[in-house]
Write a protein that holds these residues in place. Structure first.
Motif, short mmCIF file in Angstrom:
data_model
loop_
_atom_site.label_atom_id
_atom_site.label_comp_id
_atom_site.label_asym_id
_atom_site.label_seq_id
_atom_site.Cartn_x
_atom_site.Cartn_y
_atom_site.Cartn_z
N UNK A 212 -31.16 -0.27 -26.21
CA UNK A 212 -31.13 0.54 -24.99
C UNK A 212 -30.78 -0.33 -23.79
N UNK A 213 -31.36 -1.52 -23.72
CA UNK A 213 -31.06 -2.43 -22.61
C UNK A 213 -29.60 -2.85 -22.61
N UNK A 214 -29.06 -3.12 -23.80
CA UNK A 214 -27.65 -3.52 -23.90
C UNK A 214 -26.74 -2.40 -23.44
N UNK A 215 -27.03 -1.17 -23.88
CA UNK A 215 -26.22 -0.03 -23.47
C UNK A 215 -26.29 0.17 -21.96
N UNK A 216 -27.50 0.02 -21.40
CA UNK A 216 -27.65 0.17 -19.95
C UNK A 216 -26.92 -0.94 -19.20
N UNK A 217 -26.97 -2.15 -19.74
CA UNK A 217 -26.29 -3.27 -19.09
C UNK A 217 -24.79 -3.04 -19.02
N UNK A 218 -24.21 -2.62 -20.14
CA UNK A 218 -22.77 -2.36 -20.16
C UNK A 218 -22.41 -1.16 -19.29
N UNK A 219 -23.28 -0.16 -19.29
CA UNK A 219 -23.04 1.02 -18.47
C UNK A 219 -22.99 0.66 -16.99
N UNK A 220 -23.98 -0.09 -16.53
CA UNK A 220 -24.01 -0.48 -15.12
C UNK A 220 -22.91 -1.50 -14.80
N UNK A 221 -22.54 -2.34 -15.79
CA UNK A 221 -21.45 -3.27 -15.58
C UNK A 221 -20.14 -2.52 -15.37
N UNK A 222 -19.94 -1.45 -16.16
CA UNK A 222 -18.74 -0.62 -15.96
C UNK A 222 -18.74 0.01 -14.58
N UNK A 223 -19.91 0.45 -14.14
CA UNK A 223 -20.04 1.01 -12.80
C UNK A 223 -19.74 -0.05 -11.74
N UNK A 224 -20.28 -1.26 -11.96
CA UNK A 224 -20.04 -2.34 -11.00
C UNK A 224 -18.59 -2.72 -10.90
N UNK A 225 -17.89 -2.76 -12.03
CA UNK A 225 -16.46 -3.08 -12.02
C UNK A 225 -15.67 -2.01 -11.25
N UNK A 226 -16.03 -0.76 -11.45
CA UNK A 226 -15.36 0.32 -10.74
C UNK A 226 -15.58 0.21 -9.24
#
Length: 267
Positions: A212-226
């Motif tokens: 769950x933490x990994x999925x959240x990390x990648x999700x927020x990283x995608x948001x941060x890149x955008x």
């Protein structure tokens, strides 16, 4: 012995490690003629470029893992600001209750629960009911949304969490900096990409909540890149918030290779 056609050799260069000025006429005769300012054969230059790219792959892994965390923090910061800015909208709705139709009020309730969840959306529902019952809107706002009084809505790039993400990313870049001219090279990008996957894999190994933490990390990283791209493009604050929200989707897909790597999703 035949000589190669071309421009005369420039002084101050080297060939095979030997200064051109120290070469005998017979040695210089077999050197391919070059353009001014170029003193090494193209093969040597290509080999050097390839070697440096290989080196950048290794150098980029740790910075890539660190930057994953920094970019994710930027996404978290953008999400927090989105909620804070929406609370300014809710305060404005409370001020406009007397002029709103029943359908508009119903939509406001529904939108608040959709954006804020049942708990925080319920707070707005209660505040809205107080104003509809005759309470002074400003008093209700002062009780429920005091952070919106007398100040401007916050901006993403000014968020402490967003700034912290930028600092983490900068630390990663400076830890093992790329060689001059190789900051955006294929080798550096590949290394940082591998590092991002490694970082996600490490997070996914946290006992219990790892996936769950990994999925959240990648999700927020995608948001941060955008968000980063939107800021660089000079987007408005609303456009930046929208980009942050849309960035979660591609960010989630980035976690799939990690799930495969850790064996949670069989090929």
């Amino acid at each position: 012995m035949p000589r190669f056609e071309g421009e005369p050799l420039e002084t101050g260069g080297r060939f095979g490690g030997i200064p051109l000025e120290q070469m005998t006429p017979s040695m210089a005769a077999v050197i391919p003629r070059r353009r001014p300012g170029i003193s090494a054969p193209e093969d040597d230059t290509a080999l050097e470029t390839f070697g440096q790219n290989v080196a950048e792959v290794g150098k980029g892994i740790i910075p890539g893992a660190i930057q994953l965390g920094g970019t994710a923090l930027k996404g978290v910061g953008a999400g927090k600001v989105a909620i804070e800015r929406y609370e300014f909208e809710l305060a404005d709705i409370l001020r406009r209750v007397p002029t709103m139709t029943p359908e508009q009020l119903r939509q406001a309730r529904s939108e608040a629960r959709r954006k804020l969840g049942s708990v925080r959306g319920g707070f707005f529902d209660s505040a809205l009911s107080e104003v509809m019952a005759g309470d002074d809107p400003e008093e209700v706002i002062r009780s429920n949304y005091p952070q919106t009084i007398g100040v401007e809505p916050p901006k993403v790039v000014e968020s402490p969490i967003y700034k912290a993400g930028g600092a983490v990313g900068e630390f990663g870049r400076e830890l093992f900096p790329a060689a001059p001219g190789y900051e955006e090279s294929l080798g550096r990008q590949l290394g940082e990409g591998v590092g991002s996957m490694v970082g996600g894999a490490l997070v996914s190994m946290v006992p219990g909540a790892g996936p769950v933490l990994a999925a959240a990390t990648f999700s927020f990283a995608g948001s941060g890149e955008a968000v980063e791209r939107a800021v660089q493009a000079g987007a408005t604050e609303d456009q930046i918030i929208e980009a942050a929200q849309l960035g979660h989707i591609p960010g989630m897909t980035d976690s799939l290779p990690v799930e495969v790597l850790t064996g949670r999703i069989p090929l």
